[in-house]
Write a protein that holds these residues in place. Structure first.
Motif, PDB file in Angstrom:
ATOM      1  N   MET A  18      10.130  -3.293  -9.510  1.00 56.20           N
ATOM      2  CA  MET A  18       9.921  -2.123  -8.648  1.00 56.20           C
ATOM      3  C   MET A  18      10.172  -0.854  -9.455  1.00 56.20           C
ATOM      4  N   THR A  19       9.215   0.076  -9.424  1.00 53.67           N
ATOM      5  CA  THR A  19       9.324   1.317 -10.181  1.00 53.67           C
ATOM      6  C   THR A  19      10.260   2.297  -9.487  1.00 53.67           C
ATOM      7  N   LEU A  20      11.150   2.891 -10.251  1.00 54.27           N
ATOM      8  CA  LEU A  20      12.039   3.932  -9.735  1.00 54.27           C
ATOM      9  C   LEU A  20      11.659   5.258 -10.370  1.00 54.27           C
ATOM     10  N   GLN A  21      11.404   6.258  -9.527  1.00 52.09           N
ATOM     11  CA  GLN A  21      11.100   7.607  -9.998  1.00 52.09           C
ATOM     12  C   GLN A  21      12.194   8.552  -9.527  1.00 52.09           C
ATOM     13  N   VAL A  79      11.861   4.550  -4.787  1.00 48.08           N
ATOM     14  CA  VAL A  79      11.875   3.173  -5.268  1.00 48.08           C
ATOM     15  C   VAL A  79      10.601   2.534  -4.735  1.00 48.08           C
ATOM     16  N   GLY A  80       9.604   2.369  -5.603  1.00 42.39           N
ATOM     17  CA  GLY A  80       8.267   2.060  -5.106  1.00 42.39           C
ATOM     18  C   GLY A  80       7.792   3.250  -4.304  1.00 42.39           C
ATOM     19  N   ASP A  81       7.541   3.055  -3.004  1.00 46.25           N
ATOM     20  CA  ASP A  81       7.174   4.177  -2.138  1.00 46.25           C
ATOM     21  C   ASP A  81       8.259   4.500  -1.120  1.00 46.25           C
ATOM     22  N   ALA A 107      16.403  -1.951  -9.181  1.00 44.64           N
ATOM     23  CA  ALA A 107      15.996  -0.768  -9.939  1.00 44.64           C
ATOM     24  C   ALA A 107      17.197   0.100 -10.306  1.00 44.64           C
TER      25      ALA A 107
END
Length: 253
Positions: free
Chosen positions: A1-4, A22-24, A132
């Protein structure tokens, strides 16, 4: 899961607040001041939904946790805040309001539709967020859970072995299946109950506490309504987490 990480700012006392995705799923991470080589255990803060509305209360809880060396994080719940509404939950909430307004018993099926879809959706998101967040510098060690919705806390603690202790806030409706799942709980549990919370059934909370299979469990019941938790109850809960997550509380007696 991508963390921005979307933004960050320093609050008083050098508490670092980061807005993230975290994701969306929107979320917030609060980091206490750390030594260059230090790390902080993480507390996942449960709440009833709506990060913007809950923000002042969440900051207060994060500041208290930071005094004991903890980082804190909170996620937007499914169907809350800026996230798309879940029609099944909206219908169940309407049924609940109708029953309470008419002073009629709330059907078990209504409670299930009110709580279980939210729990089913939120638990995987919380676990993905822990995955994440654990990769970020400055976070390490066991994880604690603190807050409500209480059924989410129960299901998440059972599903994720990283959670070493939980402070669970009574004050939400509890499906019967959660009562059964609670018998499998083994981590230390501290449960907060507002005795005069008129919109949530006290007996259901007491039944849940009785069902917990944890060898160590404590119940702190205080007079007052849903939002009237006294400050000393929060301090007691903080000491509980500090003891079980291996951090010496700055306010420990």
């Amino acid at each position: 899961m991508t963390l921005q990480i979307l933004s960050e700012r320093r609050l008083d006392g050098d508490l670092l607040e980061r807005s993230l995705l975290v994701g969306d799923v929107p979320g917030i991470l609060w980091m206490p001041p750390l030594d260059p080589s230090g790390s902080a255990p993480l507390i996942l803060l449960g709440h009833p939904g709506g990060l913007d509305a809950q923000h002042p209360r969440l900051i207060a809880r994060a500041r208290r946790s930071a005094q004991d060396g903890f980082a804190s994080a909170a996620l937007e719940l499914p169907g809350s805040g800026s996230r798309p509404r879940l029609s099944a939950l909206e219908e169940a909430r309407a049924e609940l309001r109708t029953a309470l307004g008419a002073r009629e018993p709330v059907a078990d099926a209504t409670v299930d539709r009110l709580v279980l879809p939210l729990v089913d959706a939120a638990v995987p998101e919380c676990r993905a967020a822990l995955d994440a967040l654990s990769a970020l510098p400055g976070l390490g060690g066991p994880v604690g859970y603190s807050g409500g919705i209480i059924s989410l806390g129960v299901r998440l603690a059972l599903a994720d072995p990283r959670i070493a202790a939980a402070v669970l806030f009574a004050g939400s409706w509890i499906p019967r299946v959660i009562l059964e799942e609670a018998r499998a709980m083994r981590i230390p549990i501290h449960m907060l109950l507002q005795w005069d919370d008129v919109d949530n059934p006290r007996q259901a909370a007491l039944d849940l506490f009785d069902a917990f299979g944890s060898p160590e469990k404590s119940l702190a019941a205080n007079l007052g309504g849903h939002t009237g938790v006294p400050a000393y109850a929060g301090d007691e809960a903080a000491r509980f987490l500090a003891r079980h997550l291996g951090v010496a509380s700055s306010r420990a007696a």
